[in-house]
Motif scaffolding. Structure first.
Motif, PDB file in Angstrom:
ATOM      1  N   LEU A 123      40.366  59.199  48.761  1.00 40.24           N
ATOM      2  CA  LEU A 123      39.147  60.017  48.800  1.00 40.24           C
ATOM      3  C   LEU A 123      38.933  60.712  47.464  1.00 40.24           C
ATOM      4  N   LEU A 124      39.966  61.353  46.951  1.00 40.35           N
ATOM      5  CA  LEU A 124      39.834  62.045  45.668  1.00 40.35           C
ATOM      6  C   LEU A 124      39.598  61.048  44.541  1.00 40.35           C
ATOM      7  N   PHE A 125      40.298  59.913  44.602  1.00 41.01           N
ATOM      8  CA  PHE A 125      40.113  58.868  43.591  1.00 41.01           C
ATOM      9  C   PHE A 125      38.654  58.418  43.559  1.00 41.01           C
ATOM     10  N   GLY A 126      38.082  58.148  44.742  1.00 38.73           N
ATOM     11  CA  GLY A 126      36.702  57.690  44.811  1.00 38.73           C
ATOM     12  C   GLY A 126      35.714  58.751  44.375  1.00 38.73           C
ATOM     13  N   HIS A 127      35.966  59.996  44.775  1.00 40.43           N
ATOM     14  CA  HIS A 127      35.055  61.090  44.406  1.00 40.43           C
ATOM     15  C   HIS A 127      35.063  61.319  42.900  1.00 40.43           C
ATOM     16  N   LEU A 128      36.251  61.351  42.309  1.00 42.31           N
ATOM     17  CA  LEU A 128      36.334  61.563  40.863  1.00 42.31           C
ATOM     18  C   LEU A 128      35.686  60.410  40.104  1.00 42.31           C
ATOM     19  N   GLY A 132      32.300  61.024  37.574  1.00 43.16           N
ATOM     20  CA  GLY A 132      32.684  61.115  36.174  1.00 43.16           C
ATOM     21  C   GLY A 132      33.972  61.856  35.907  1.00 43.16           C
ATOM     22  N   GLY A 133      34.782  62.062  36.929  1.00 43.68           N
ATOM     23  CA  GLY A 133      36.039  62.772  36.730  1.00 43.68           C
ATOM     24  C   GLY A 133      37.143  61.899  36.155  1.00 43.68           C
ATOM     25  N   ILE A 134      37.072  60.607  36.437  1.00 44.40           N
ATOM     26  CA  ILE A 134      38.035  59.655  35.871  1.00 44.40           C
ATOM     27  C   ILE A 134      37.302  58.381  35.478  1.00 44.40           C
ATOM     28  N   ARG A 135      37.909  57.651  34.554  1.00 42.36           N
ATOM     29  CA  ARG A 135      37.416  56.333  34.158  1.00 42.36           C
ATOM     30  C   ARG A 135      38.571  55.346  34.289  1.00 42.36           C
ATOM     31  N   VAL A 136      38.266  54.159  34.798  1.00 44.02           N
ATOM     32  CA  VAL A 136      39.276  53.118  34.957  1.00 44.02           C
ATOM     33  C   VAL A 136      38.872  51.935  34.109  1.00 44.02           C
ATOM     34  N   GLY A 137      39.761  51.523  33.198  1.00 47.81           N
ATOM     35  CA  GLY A 137      39.481  50.372  32.353  1.00 47.81           C
ATOM     36  C   GLY A 137      40.741  49.803  31.761  1.00 47.81           C
ATOM     37  N   VAL A 197      42.615  51.322  48.020  1.00 47.25           N
ATOM     38  CA  VAL A 197      41.786  51.384  46.817  1.00 47.25           C
ATOM     39  C   VAL A 197      42.114  50.164  45.966  1.00 47.25           C
ATOM     40  N   PRO A 198      41.119  49.429  45.446  1.00 54.26           N
ATOM     41  CA  PRO A 198      41.401  48.193  44.712  1.00 54.26           C
ATOM     42  C   PRO A 198      42.314  48.378  43.514  1.00 54.26           C
ATOM     43  N   PHE A 199      42.127  49.468  42.748  1.00 58.12           N
ATOM     44  CA  PHE A 199      42.889  49.604  41.504  1.00 58.12           C
ATOM     45  C   PHE A 199      44.405  49.600  41.723  1.00 58.12           C
ATOM     46  N   PRO A 200      44.965  50.454  42.606  1.00 58.70           N
ATOM     47  CA  PRO A 200      46.418  50.397  42.825  1.00 58.70           C
ATOM     48  C   PRO A 200      46.877  49.038  43.341  1.00 58.70           C
ATOM     49  N   ALA A 201      46.044  48.395  44.174  1.00 59.23           N
ATOM     50  CA  ALA A 201      46.421  47.075  44.684  1.00 59.23           C
ATOM     51  C   ALA A 201      46.502  46.058  43.547  1.00 59.23           C
ATOM     52  N   GLU A 202      45.576  46.151  42.582  1.00 59.44           N
ATOM     53  CA  GLU A 202      45.605  45.244  41.433  1.00 59.44           C
ATOM     54  C   GLU A 202      46.836  45.497  40.562  1.00 59.44           C
ATOM     55  N   VAL A 203      47.188  46.786  40.381  1.00 59.34           N
ATOM     56  CA  VAL A 203      48.376  47.112  39.599  1.00 59.34           C
ATOM     57  C   VAL A 203      49.619  46.551  40.275  1.00 59.34           C
ATOM     58  N   LYS A 204      49.719  46.724  41.597  1.00 61.79           N
ATOM     59  CA  LYS A 204      50.877  46.200  42.350  1.00 61.79           C
ATOM     60  C   LYS A 204      50.961  44.685  42.191  1.00 61.79           C
ATOM     61  N   GLU A 205      49.802  43.989  42.222  1.00 68.45           N
ATOM     62  CA  GLU A 205      49.808  42.536  42.083  1.00 68.45           C
ATOM     63  C   GLU A 205      50.312  42.122  40.701  1.00 68.45           C
ATOM     64  N   ARG A 206      49.857  42.841  39.665  1.00 73.26           N
ATOM     65  CA  ARG A 206      50.315  42.510  38.308  1.00 73.26           C
ATOM     66  C   ARG A 206      51.804  42.761  38.136  1.00 73.26           C
ATOM     67  N   LEU A 207      52.318  43.802  38.812  1.00 70.63           N
ATOM     68  CA  LEU A 207      53.738  44.112  38.715  1.00 70.63           C
ATOM     69  C   LEU A 207      54.583  43.208  39.594  1.00 70.63           C
ATOM     70  N   GLY A 208      53.938  42.481  40.506  1.00 71.06           N
ATOM     71  CA  GLY A 208      54.690  41.588  41.393  1.00 71.06           C
ATOM     72  C   GLY A 208      55.441  42.307  42.475  1.00 71.06           C
ATOM     73  N   VAL A 209      54.925  43.466  42.933  1.00 71.47           N
ATOM     74  CA  VAL A 209      55.594  44.214  44.006  1.00 71.47           C
ATOM     75  C   VAL A 209      54.678  44.315  45.217  1.00 71.47           C
TER      76      VAL A 209
END
Length: 209
Positions: A123-128, A132-137, A197-209
């Protein structure tokens, strides 16, 4: 330490009876017979826990060791389906500095169950992200210039809804809380559950965990 733990991991028990008494007894014997791990405080805490473990129990000695900040080691038996490559593992951790107020409002648990602790972080991740509270790239989360304002808006929005708990019928307040939550999260009405949330799932996939 890690070499000896890796040797113990070469004959890991099947994941399904991780909490079985026989499995834990065999693990305790292997760990206790390994010189380096057996002298570590976190490992001794783990052995204390599994020596008296009962179905439905928790690893309280390990939890106490970690929360007591005696060192930066974590040693445990991991059986979470979301991390299939973890079994018996020794991990090191680094505690990051955090604003005490943020650390008290921002739950970090990410289990996909529709309760407060599970949904607070996405929820906080999506709200920010939306305000404009966070940027993901490029796999990196960066704070945005509007982070303080976005945090304040999130808090005010929740407080406005909570203030109505004393004036509105329970169902009306519940509906407003769910509307606010579902606006910034990925809720699956068919499954009646929250997706990751897609971003943590993508990070987990790249890390292979």
């Amino acid at each position: 330490m890690f070499t000896e733990v890796d040797a113990i991991r070469r004959e890991p028990p099947d994941r399904s009876p991780f909490r079985g008494r026989d499995t834990l007894r065999i693990l305790a014997e292997r760990i206790g017979g390994s010189p380096e791990p057996s002298r570590r405080p976190v490992v001794r805490a783990f052995l204390e826990d599994i020596g008296s473990f009962a179905p439905g129990g928790r690893l309280d000695a390990v939890r106490g060791h970690v929360n007591g900040r005696r060192d930066n080691h974590l040693f445990s038996l991991f059986g979470a389906s979301c991390f299939p490559k973890l079994s018996l593992d020794c991990l090191t951790r680094e505690e990051l500095p955090a604003d005490p107020h943020l650390a008290e409002c921002y739950a970090v648990e990410g289990v996909p169950r529709p309760d407060y602790d599970a949904v607070a972080s996405p929820l906080l991740f999506g709200h920010l992200g939306e305000h404009g509270g966070i940027r993901v790239g490029d796999g990196v989360i960066e704070p945005g210039a509007a982070a303080p304002t976005a945090l304040a808006e999130s808090l005010c929005g929740i407080q406005r809804i909570e203030a109505g708990l004393h004036r509105e019928p329970v169902e009306a307040a519940r509906r407003r809380l769910l509307e606010f939550t579902n606006r910034y999260t990925d809720y699956d009405p068919a499954a009646r559950d929250y997706r990751y949330v897609p971003f943590p799932a993508e990070v987990k996939e790249r890390l292979g965990v």
